[in-house]
Design a protein around this motif. Sequence first.
Motif, short mmCIF file in Angstrom:
data_model
loop_
_atom_site.label_atom_id
_atom_site.label_comp_id
_atom_site.label_asym_id
_atom_site.label_seq_id
_atom_site.Cartn_x
_atom_site.Cartn_y
_atom_site.Cartn_z
N ALA A 179 1.08 -1.44 0.17
CA ALA A 179 -0.27 0.05 0.35
C ALA A 179 0.51 1.31 -0.41
N LEU A 180 1.55 1.07 0.46
CA LEU A 180 3.16 2.54 0.77
C LEU A 180 3.20 2.42 -0.57
N ALA A 181 4.02 1.44 -1.51
CA ALA A 181 4.38 1.92 -2.48
C ALA A 181 3.77 2.45 -3.78
N ALA A 182 2.47 1.75 -3.49
CA ALA A 182 1.09 1.64 -4.50
C ALA A 182 1.32 3.80 -4.34
N VAL A 183 1.95 4.19 -3.53
CA VAL A 183 0.95 6.08 -3.33
C VAL A 183 2.31 6.21 -3.53
N ALA A 184 3.69 5.68 -3.54
CA ALA A 184 4.83 6.26 -3.43
C ALA A 184 5.15 7.58 -4.66
N VAL A 185 5.83 8.47 -4.19
CA VAL A 185 6.32 9.17 -5.10
C VAL A 185 7.44 9.78 -4.57
N ASN A 186 8.65 9.70 -6.19
CA ASN A 186 9.91 9.48 -5.57
C ASN A 186 10.21 8.96 -4.74
N GLY A 187 9.59 7.70 -3.90
CA GLY A 187 10.27 7.12 -3.24
C GLY A 187 9.66 7.24 -1.64
N VAL A 188 9.06 8.76 -1.59
CA VAL A 188 8.31 8.34 -0.45
C VAL A 188 7.07 8.49 -0.62
N ALA A 189 6.45 7.79 0.34
CA ALA A 189 4.25 7.92 0.32
C ALA A 189 4.30 8.85 2.10
N LYS A 190 2.89 9.17 1.69
CA LYS A 190 1.53 9.44 2.06
C LYS A 190 1.55 8.88 3.74
N VAL A 191 0.35 9.30 4.49
CA VAL A 191 -0.09 8.23 5.59
C VAL A 191 -0.77 9.77 6.24
N GLU A 192 -1.88 9.12 5.96
CA GLU A 192 -2.88 10.64 6.99
C GLU A 192 -4.09 9.77 8.05
N CYS A 193 -4.51 9.85 8.99
CA CYS A 193 -5.84 9.92 9.17
C CYS A 193 -7.06 10.82 8.49
N CYS A 194 -7.61 9.62 7.94
CA CYS A 194 -8.79 9.92 7.22
C CYS A 194 -9.98 10.09 8.25
N ILE A 195 -10.11 10.78 9.64
CA ILE A 195 -11.15 11.02 10.31
C ILE A 195 -10.55 12.14 10.88
N HIS A 196 -9.39 12.58 11.15
CA HIS A 196 -8.52 13.75 11.80
C HIS A 196 -7.39 13.96 10.57
N PRO A 197 -7.94 14.97 9.75
CA PRO A 197 -6.93 15.14 7.85
C PRO A 197 -5.50 15.58 8.38
N TRP A 198 -4.96 15.98 10.00
CA TRP A 198 -4.29 17.10 10.41
C TRP A 198 -2.90 15.78 10.16
N MET A 199 -3.57 15.06 10.84
CA MET A 199 -2.47 13.82 11.48
C MET A 199 -2.41 13.24 10.51
N ARG A 200 -1.08 13.55 10.30
CA ARG A 200 -0.22 13.58 8.57
C ARG A 200 1.32 12.69 9.12
N ALA A 201 1.61 11.81 8.34
CA ALA A 201 3.48 11.17 7.88
C ALA A 201 3.91 11.68 6.74
N GLU A 202 5.04 11.04 6.53
CA GLU A 202 5.53 10.57 5.11
C GLU A 202 6.74 9.12 5.74
N VAL A 203 6.27 8.54 4.79
CA VAL A 203 7.22 7.26 4.74
C VAL A 203 8.61 7.38 3.45
N ARG A 204 9.54 7.34 4.14
CA ARG A 204 10.61 7.63 2.61
C ARG A 204 10.96 5.59 2.39
N ILE A 205 10.88 5.57 1.89
CA ILE A 205 11.10 3.77 1.34
C ILE A 205 12.27 3.61 0.52
N LYS A 206 13.47 2.63 1.21
CA LYS A 206 14.86 3.14 1.16
C LYS A 206 14.65 1.69 -0.24
#
Length: 206
Positions: A179-206
């Motif tokens: 799921a992370l790979a499916a949304v990654a752009v330039n090796g970085v995937a975004k993750v958020e809470c769909c209830i509280h959308p300001w809760m966010r993180a970025e995941v760097r995929i090596k």
Amino acid sequence: MYLKCVMRRPRAVVGLATLFPAVILIGCSDLPSPTDASLLAPSASAALSKGGSDHAGAIVAHDACDPATFNAALNDPTACMKEGHTAFQDFIGELVATQTARAWRFNPLQATTHAGENLLAQNVGGETHTFTPVHQFGGGFIADLNGISGNPVPAPECLNFPALDFVASGEKSLISGAALAAVAVNGVAKVECCIHPWMRAEVRIK
């Protein structure tokens, strides 16, 4: 099982340089219950049943909901399941004033994983959260929280209810490497809470 979602819409009143939200009750559509086992992706359920070891790192959700005021405002005795210090009215007031509630956050804001590896999603807050990989950060599925947090356009992934993994207070799940790979752009995937959308993180995929 279904969860009746009831939110309150703030109407800002400005006076003496202070923003005081008044709230009016509105309703929203029925959503899947966060305790429904069918909402866990099969890979997450299988890994957690083995002790949750099939992951490389973790993203942890925090919040500070006060059970008495949140449960009363949302008309749900299970809306907030852990003692916090932020009353519902103060939560709405902070959102109206700043478009964020600082105690509602993911930690870390930036994580690292290897291609194909899962990440643990752990909820140590009192409310239910999602840890949803998205192509671009956006709003969630609650229009009122989207509006007052400055995220009027929902992330499309947050509107795909069957795919959302609701993680209840004190629970864990997995964010799949696929799921992370499916949304990654330039090796970085975004993750958020769909209830509280300001809760966010970025995941760097090596």
